[in-house]
Every structure is written in C-alpha cells, then in structure tokens.
Scaffold this active site. Structure first.
Site, PDB file in Angstrom:
ATOM      1  N   ASP A  14       0.787  -1.246   0.000  1.00  0.00           N
ATOM      2  CA  ASP A  14       0.000   0.000   0.000  1.00  0.00           C
ATOM      3  C   ASP A  14       0.819   1.297   0.000  1.00  0.00           C
ATOM      4  O   ASP A  14       0.484   2.238   0.736  1.00  0.00           O
ATOM      5  CB  ASP A  14      -0.954   0.002   1.207  1.00  0.00           C
ATOM      6  CG  ASP A  14      -1.960  -1.136   1.192  1.00  0.00           C
ATOM      7  OD1 ASP A  14      -1.878  -1.989   0.298  1.00  0.00           O
ATOM      8  OD2 ASP A  14      -2.811  -1.186   2.097  1.00  0.00           O
ATOM      9  N   LYS A 112      -7.091  -5.080  -2.775  1.00  0.00           N
ATOM     10  CA  LYS A 112      -7.898  -5.523  -1.633  1.00  0.00           C
ATOM     11  C   LYS A 112      -8.807  -4.394  -1.191  1.00  0.00           C
ATOM     12  O   LYS A 112      -8.606  -3.245  -1.589  1.00  0.00           O
ATOM     13  CB  LYS A 112      -6.988  -5.958  -0.481  1.00  0.00           C
ATOM     14  CG  LYS A 112      -6.102  -4.817   0.008  1.00  0.00           C
ATOM     15  CD  LYS A 112      -4.998  -5.310   0.910  1.00  0.00           C
ATOM     16  CE  LYS A 112      -4.131  -4.162   1.361  1.00  0.00           C
ATOM     17  NZ  LYS A 112      -4.840  -3.148   2.147  1.00  0.00           N
ATOM     18  N   CYS A 157      -2.063  -2.280   7.719  1.00  0.00           N
ATOM     19  CA  CYS A 157      -1.949  -3.255   6.623  1.00  0.00           C
ATOM     20  C   CYS A 157      -0.640  -4.033   6.641  1.00  0.00           C
ATOM     21  O   CYS A 157      -0.619  -5.221   6.320  1.00  0.00           O
ATOM     22  CB  CYS A 157      -2.186  -2.561   5.293  1.00  0.00           C
ATOM     23  SG  CYS A 157      -3.911  -2.026   5.171  1.00  0.00           S
TER      24      CYS A 157
HETATM   25  C1  VGL Z   1      -4.714   1.016   5.649  1.00  0.00           C
HETATM   26  C2  VGL Z   1      -6.240   1.999   7.037  1.00  0.00           C
HETATM   27  C3  VGL Z   1      -7.249   1.783   6.119  1.00  0.00           C
HETATM   28  C4  VGL Z   1      -3.290   0.613   5.405  1.00  0.00           C
HETATM   29  C5  VGL Z   1      -5.707   0.784   4.729  1.00  0.00           C
HETATM   30  O1  VGL Z   1      -2.887   0.449   4.227  1.00  0.00           O
HETATM   31  O2  VGL Z   1      -2.542   0.454   6.410  1.00  0.00           O
HETATM   32  N1  VGL Z   1      -4.996   1.611   6.806  1.00  0.00           N
HETATM   33  N2  VGL Z   1      -6.966   1.178   4.974  1.00  0.00           N
END
Ligand code: VGL
Ligand code: ZN
Length: 211
Positions: A14, A112, A157
């Site tokens: 991410d 995801k 994540c």
């Molecule tokens: C994430 C909060 C919400 C992350 C993703 O990538 O850590 N955190 N969605």
C-alpha cells in the site's frame, strides 16, 4: 555479509498517494521509505505489491455512516471497525502508487478492500478471513518460502499482512526502516512491532540486505 535471497519475495504494501504526506490518510514520514524500497527492489528477483482499492460506498469510510467521524468505531462484518477518512478510492489519484516508487519489476499487484461490506488490511485475506486475494497460493506456486514485508502502514496493513504471512507458513521478515506507522495512538507502531515479533516475524533493517 548480505543475506541469501533465494526463494524470497519482496512485498510492498500500500505505498499509495493517500497514505503519503498530503494524502487523505497520511502516514507521517511515509515518503522516507520510498528510496529504501527502491534500493531493496534491486536485490530481489520476485516483487509483489498490494493496493488498497475501495469503492466509494466502502463501509470503512466515516462519511458512509451518518453522524460518524473518522476515528470512531462501528461494527462491520461482525468485527469492530475503526472508521477512516475516504481513501484509496478506485480510479482516484489517491489510490495510485507514489510516482517515485519503481513498479518496473513487479510480478503482480494484489488489490484488496473492494468489498464494501468488509475491510481488508492484510494482502492475503479480508479482516473476517472470508475471502482470499490469492496472494498466498501465488507465492507458494512460485516456490517462495521467505517473505520480506515493507510499506504502509506499520500498525495496520503491514502488520496484518505480516501476521497472515507467518500463519501461512512463510518465513516472514519485516524491514523496519521500510515501513512507517499511522500512530492514531502514539505507541501503535511499537505495539504492532511487538505483536509481529511475538507471532514469529523477524525484524531486520534494510542494511542487512543492502550492505
Ligand atoms: C490502511 C487503514 C485503512 C493501510 C488501509 O494500508 O494500512 N490503513 N486502509
Ligand atoms: Zn483502506
């Protein structure tokens, strides 16, 4: 001496604009990991990225729950769910990978968070563990035994991806200078490190690979 990276995958979690400074769910100093990850990429033959990729009606967005603000808790898919600002919406600039992150040698991207009914922190499974992204089988079929986790965010994540990686039997490393925490509470990142260590994740620094 540098590590042996046979049967090893670099997993980039991410590293998207919304999680970087100026993004809607910005991780402080998140941009500092990009040169580290780019340097690490040169050492791996097998690189996979994950991408948080939500529809606008996603249940983790505070705006989709009347009267709720980011940081408040609800129940989603029978699980406690923290509410977030709108982030990583499919097709938006915020969902794109940072432009300085080099994607040239990525073998695959696993998306995801596409199901509005459940959040999905891990790159392997949704938070309710009902659906599998296919990442585990993909790595196994490629003969991967060691997974090196990097990216954002250390306390969400990255943590859940590393924990699932251990649970699937991969020898799992977290590269500690290639990740940063959101730190909604100031020690969340440190707590996440402890949790990962307890579960069997091996903490290393990028110098163990780069030097
Ligand atoms: C994430 C909060 C919400 C992350 C993703 O990538 O850590 N955190 N969605
Ligand atoms: Zn998300």
């Amino acid at each position: 001496m540098a590590m042996n990276l046979k049967n090893s995958a670099l997993l980039i979690v991410d590293v998207q604009n919304d999680f970087l400074p100026e993004g809607s769910l910005a991780v402080r100093h998140g941009d500092e990991i990009i040169p580290v990850i780019n340097a690490l990429q040169e050492k791996f033959n097998f690189i996979v990225a994950t991408q948080d990729f939500h529809p606008t009606d996603h249940g983790s967005f505070a705006v989709n729950h009347e009267g709720k603000c980011p940081g408040e808790m609800i129940v989603l898919a029978d699980l406690p769910q923290i509410l977030w600002p709108v982030h990583c919406v499919q097709g938006s600039e915020g969902a794109e990978f940072h432009e300085e992150l080099n994607p040239i040698r990525w073998t695959a991207i696993f998306q995801k968070g596409k199901n509005p009914e459940v959040d999905s922190y891990s790159g392997f499974f949704d938070n309710a563990r009902r659906e599998d992204t296919g990442l585990g089988d993909f790595l196994q079929n490629e003969g991967i035994m060691n997974v090196f986790v990097t990216g954002l965010a250390q306390d969400y994540c990255v943590k859940f991806t590393a924990l699932d990686s251990v649970s699937l039997g991969f020898k799992t490393y977290l590269i500690s200078d290639a990740t940063k925490a959101v730190n909604l509470a100031k020690d969340d990142g440190d707590k996440a490190l402890e949790e990962m260590k307890k579960a069997g994740v091996i903490l290393i620094e990028s110098s163990a690979i780069l030097d």
